[in-house]
Write an enzyme that holds these catalytic residues in place. Structure first.
Site, PDB file in Angstrom:
ATOM      1  N   LEU A 102       8.730  17.360  62.927  1.00 51.38           N
ATOM      2  CA  LEU A 102       9.526  16.310  63.600  1.00 51.38           C
ATOM      3  C   LEU A 102      10.733  16.004  62.752  1.00 51.38           C
ATOM      4  CD1 LEU A 102       7.088  13.370  64.384  1.00 51.38           C
ATOM      5  CD2 LEU A 102       8.358  14.696  66.057  1.00 51.38           C
ATOM      6  N   HIS A 103      11.918  15.987  63.315  1.00 54.88           N
ATOM      7  CA  HIS A 103      13.050  15.502  62.527  1.00 54.88           C
ATOM      8  C   HIS A 103      14.233  15.030  63.357  1.00 54.88           C
ATOM      9  CE1 HIS A 103      14.047  19.844  62.947  1.00 54.88           C
ATOM     10  NE2 HIS A 103      15.200  19.316  63.281  1.00 54.88           N
TER      11      HIS A 103
END
Ligand code: UD1
Length: 365
Positions: free
Chosen positions: A206-207
């Protein structure tokens, strides 16, 4: 025969996998003098140095731009890159992907009258809230050689009235790195080090700002992870941006308290590839990982409402789940044993060879 000087640019994590196969190919040709510039957009060991080592990227000129607000970062990179170009005077500058360094270096090169080649051109999410969409569109507009990975890229560039003679469908360079690293990745003992078993864990990354930069979406994501963790172990190599936001917005402790989630630092390419190969499924908001899972035949659920890589849905293993928790849980609970997919055209490990041939022809003509 006249030598060709090609200067390539890397800046952030997903760039290393795209530039490594090209540098390897350039080294095979005596006519090519190859120079690499690292802007330092990503600079830590786990987001940069490890890839330089694992992918044998070799010597480079370091601009050490470091972190910063996007416009400030672009400004800093442009100033420092201009000095390098004035000194090195390459015939062609190669930029890859869609990060700030891509746009910054393409702009400076074009302003100095140096030809620009953009690898991974034509991808469009049509979502201008993504900084990458702006980077892609502007980089394509000023590039001389546009190297496209999938059919949607050809259509998008034609719709933007980019002349056909600048567009080349060459396939996916990330898959070159994957193909050449898969044997070494299979030898890694990453699964036993983490205490997980083949096909018994989900891999999470996730980013994206739309997921990690606000409390609502983080709270939704932590809730869904609680539910998924009841069904399967989750391995989560946490991107520094996500960790920073999880801590700042108060979700880090909640996340760590979930049973059955293994949080690690960002992993090296070979360890990450090892985990992708044997995952039950992958949950991500990354661009490149949608493509790698398609090649590997691993189900991928993308926590985004759109993708600039539609071939991963039409031919590959990718499903967009956005923020639809019900859909995600229902898809995970009825995962087929084998997932049907086609490897997209020219995702064959030979893209760097095709690009190099085109650049050499162009420089001779
Ligand atoms: C995205 C952004 C890009 C941004 C970057 C920040 C899009 C479309 N683009 O690229 O603008 O600069 O994130 O990171 O969203 N990998 C590892 N170790 C890990 C996790 C991933 O080696 O722990 C590898 C994957 O196998 C893949 C690459 O890193 O090869 C993907 O990197 P990622 O950072 O997810 O990039 P993108 O999402 O493609």
């Amino acid at each position: 025969m006249k030598k060709i000087k090609i200067l390539s640019v890397v800046g952030a994590r997903p760039n290393f996998m795209k530039i490594a196969p090209l540098l390897r190919e350039f080294r095979k040709h005596k006519r090519i003098e190859s120079v690499l510039v690292h802007t330092g957009q990503h600079y830590s060991c786990s987001m940069s140095d490890i890839f330089i080592k694992e992918l044998k990227i070799g010597r480079h000129i370091a601009l050490k731009a470091g972190p910063g607000e996007p416009i400030e970062q672009v400004k800093k990179i442009m100033g420092r890159f201009r000095k390098v170009l004035v000194k090195e005077r390459p015939d062609i500058v190669v930029v890859v992907g869609d990060v700030n360094s891509t746009l910054a270096c393409a702009l400076v090169s074009a302003s100095l009258g140096i030809k620009v080649a953009h690898v991974e051109a034509g991808l469009r999410s049509f979502d201008f809230s993504m900084p990458e969409e702006i980077n892609r569109k502007f980089t394509d507009a000023i590039s001389d050689y546009l190297f496209v990975t999938e059919p949607s890229g050809l259509k998008n560039l034609r719709d933007e009235a980019i002349p056909d003679e600048r567009i080349f469908f060459v396939g996916n360079i990330m898959i070159d790195s994957l193909v050449s690293s898969i044997k070494a990745a299979r030898k890694k003992n990453t699964l036993s080090l983490l205490g997980v078993k083949r096909r018994e864990y989900a891999l999470l990354t996730l980013h994206r700002p739309s997921n990690v930069d606000n409390a609502n979406s983080l709270s939704r994501i932590v809730n869904i992870l609680k539910k998924i963790a009841k069904m399967t172990t989750i391995v989560y190599p946490a991107h520094p941006r996500a960790v920073k936001m999880l801590k700042a917005l108060g979700y880090w402790e909640n996340l760590k308290r979930i049973n059955n989630i293994i949080i690690t630092r960002p992993l090296g390419y070979l360890d990450f590839l090892r985990l992708m190969i044997d995952a039950k499924f992958v949950l991500t908001d990354s661009g490149g990982i949608q493509e790698e899972t398609t090649y590997l035949g691993i189900p991928c659920f993308t926590i985004r409402k759109n993708t600039e890589r539609p071939v991963t849905i039409t031919q590959g293993t990718n499903t967009l789940v956005g923020d639809n928790q019900k859909l995600l849980i229902s898809l995970i609970s009825r995962l087929p044993r084998r997932i049907k997919r086609k490897i997209p055209k020219l995702w064959d490990g030979k893209t760097a060879r095709r690009i190099t041939a085109i650049l050499m022809r162009a420089a001779s003509g």
